[in-house]
Design a protein around this motif. Structure first.
Motif, PDB file in Angstrom:
ATOM      1  N   ILE A  80       0.746  -1.108  -0.091  1.00  0.00           N
ATOM      2  CA  ILE A  80      -0.035   0.028   0.054  1.00  0.00           C
ATOM      3  C   ILE A  80       0.963   1.188   0.063  1.00  0.00           C
ATOM      4  O   ILE A  80       0.706   2.247  -0.749  1.00  0.00           O
ATOM      5  N   ILE A  81       2.078   1.225   0.583  1.00  0.00           N
ATOM      6  CA  ILE A  81       2.858   2.369   0.878  1.00  0.00           C
ATOM      7  C   ILE A  81       3.572   2.539  -0.484  1.00  0.00           C
ATOM      8  O   ILE A  81       3.673   3.801  -0.973  1.00  0.00           O
ATOM      9  N   THR A  82       3.766   1.467  -1.195  1.00  0.00           N
ATOM     10  CA  THR A  82       4.319   1.748  -2.507  1.00  0.00           C
ATOM     11  C   THR A  82       3.545   2.360  -3.521  1.00  0.00           C
ATOM     12  O   THR A  82       3.882   3.262  -4.089  1.00  0.00           O
ATOM     13  N   ASN A  83       2.134   1.782  -3.433  1.00  0.00           N
ATOM     14  CA  ASN A  83       1.118   2.347  -4.272  1.00  0.00           C
ATOM     15  C   ASN A  83       0.631   3.785  -4.103  1.00  0.00           C
ATOM     16  O   ASN A  83       0.451   4.695  -4.852  1.00  0.00           O
ATOM     17  N   GLU A  84       0.657   4.138  -2.647  1.00  0.00           N
ATOM     18  CA  GLU A  84      -0.098   5.085  -2.166  1.00  0.00           C
ATOM     19  C   GLU A  84       0.755   6.313  -1.526  1.00  0.00           C
ATOM     20  O   GLU A  84       0.388   7.490  -1.370  1.00  0.00           O
TER      21      GLU A  84
END
Ligand SMILES: NC(=O)c1ccc[n+]([C@@H]2O[C@H](COP(=O)([O-])OP(=O)(O)OC[C@H]3O[C@@H](n4cnc5c(N)ncnc54)[C@H](OP(=O)(O)O)[C@@H]3O)[C@@H](O)[C@H]2O)c1
Length: 267
Positions: A64-68
């Motif tokens: 999620i951190i990579t995406n957002e």
């Protein structure tokens, strides 16, 4: 930019209804499942997460951190049930129950908190249970795991008092979900001292869940908690009687409240 929400246990029951409701209300929602069938469903993005597997917790958060680049709200919803006489429930099953409902939840929370600190804001909502405010017969380990989550929520709020991270717990009463089919159930044993009382309680518990309402009310309550500037420590959602029982426990003499529960469970 919409708020990014991570909600665990989004494949079923309260989780799926809440994930979809929040998506409809313009949040970017990541839901979890141990075995997601698709990458996204009805606008909810799915990530694999098993609260019993540290590696999967780490990977889900990283994804999620990579995406957002951020997680604004963590909704610790995933959880399981357990029923059985305390004396006869295998300790291994009780430990596994606490692993999912308590230690796994806290491990995920520990992963997300440093990110929220870096963002200088965030919100955590722990889905507990009305059963966590009182020791219910034949659901002792469930009551205990949810009680543990409730008191930990209180402590975490205090520890985070001087930050912009808000922490609350939301205790549902009975809602119609798959919780009964997924729970660990000690089989009623005709040779057990508890056979009659436990069999009757099991029937009552199953009837309560089957007759219960759709969990949309839980989703709406979570939505309202997310809008709050200063959310409270405790929220309850459910039938008036279930919510009232927590209030009664606070004001009635112990003996009177205990007799009330005994009467309800026909003990
Ligand atoms: N329904 C009620 O009456 C009620 C009342 C009070 C509180 N609650 C609480 O509400 C929450 C949601 O329950 P529900 O009623 O919606 O039950 P449910 O329909 O059985 O859903 C449970 C969810 O938890 C996930 N889950 C189970 N074990 C997991 C694990 N080891 N790791 C990660 N996820 C796991 C499941 O996902 P996968 O199987 O896809 O992994 C599923 O999405 C629970 O915390 C429950 O204790 C429910």
């Amino acid at each position: 930019m919409p708020k990014v929400i991570l909600i665990t246990g989004a494949s079923s029951g309260i989780g799926i209804v809440t994930a979809e409701f929040l998506t409809e209300n313009n949040f970017k929602v990541y839901g979890t499942s141990r075995n997601p069938s698709k990458d996204s469903l009805n606008g909810v993005h799915f990530v694999q997460l098993d609260l019993n597997d540290s590696n999967s917790i780490e990977k889900a958060v990283d994804k999620i951190i990579t995406n957002e680049g951020k997680i604004d709200v963590l909704i610790n919803n995933a959880g399981v049930g357990i029923t059985g006489p305390i004396e006869e429930t295998p300790i291994k099953a009780a430990r596994a129950h606490f692993q999912t409902n308590f230690f796994g939840v806290m491990e995920l929370t520990q992963r997300v908190l440093p990110l929220m600190r870096n963002q200088n804001e965030g919100q955590i909502i722990n889905v507990t249970s009305i059963a966590g405010y009182m020791g219910l017969p034949f659901r002792g380990y469930y009551s205990a795991s949810k009680s543990a989550l409730i008191t930990l929520t209180e402590a975490l709020r205090l520890e985070l008092k001087n930050t912009n991270i808000k922490v609350s717990c939301l205790a549902p009463g009975d809602f119609a979900t798959n919780i009964a089919s997924g729970r660990f159930t000690v089989e009623a044993n005709p040779k057990s001292n508890y056979f009659k009382a436990y069999s009757a309680s099991l029937k009552l518990m199953n009837a309560h869940v089957d007759e219960a309402e759709n969990p949309i009310e839980v989703a709406q309550t979570i939505f309202r908690i997310i809008q709050k500037e200063k959310p409270k420590a405790h929220y309850k959602v459910g039938s008036p009687l279930q919510k009232f029982s927590v209030f009664l426990k606070g004001i009635l003499p112990d003996k009177v409240f205990e007799n009330m529960l005994a009467k309800h469970y026909k003990l």
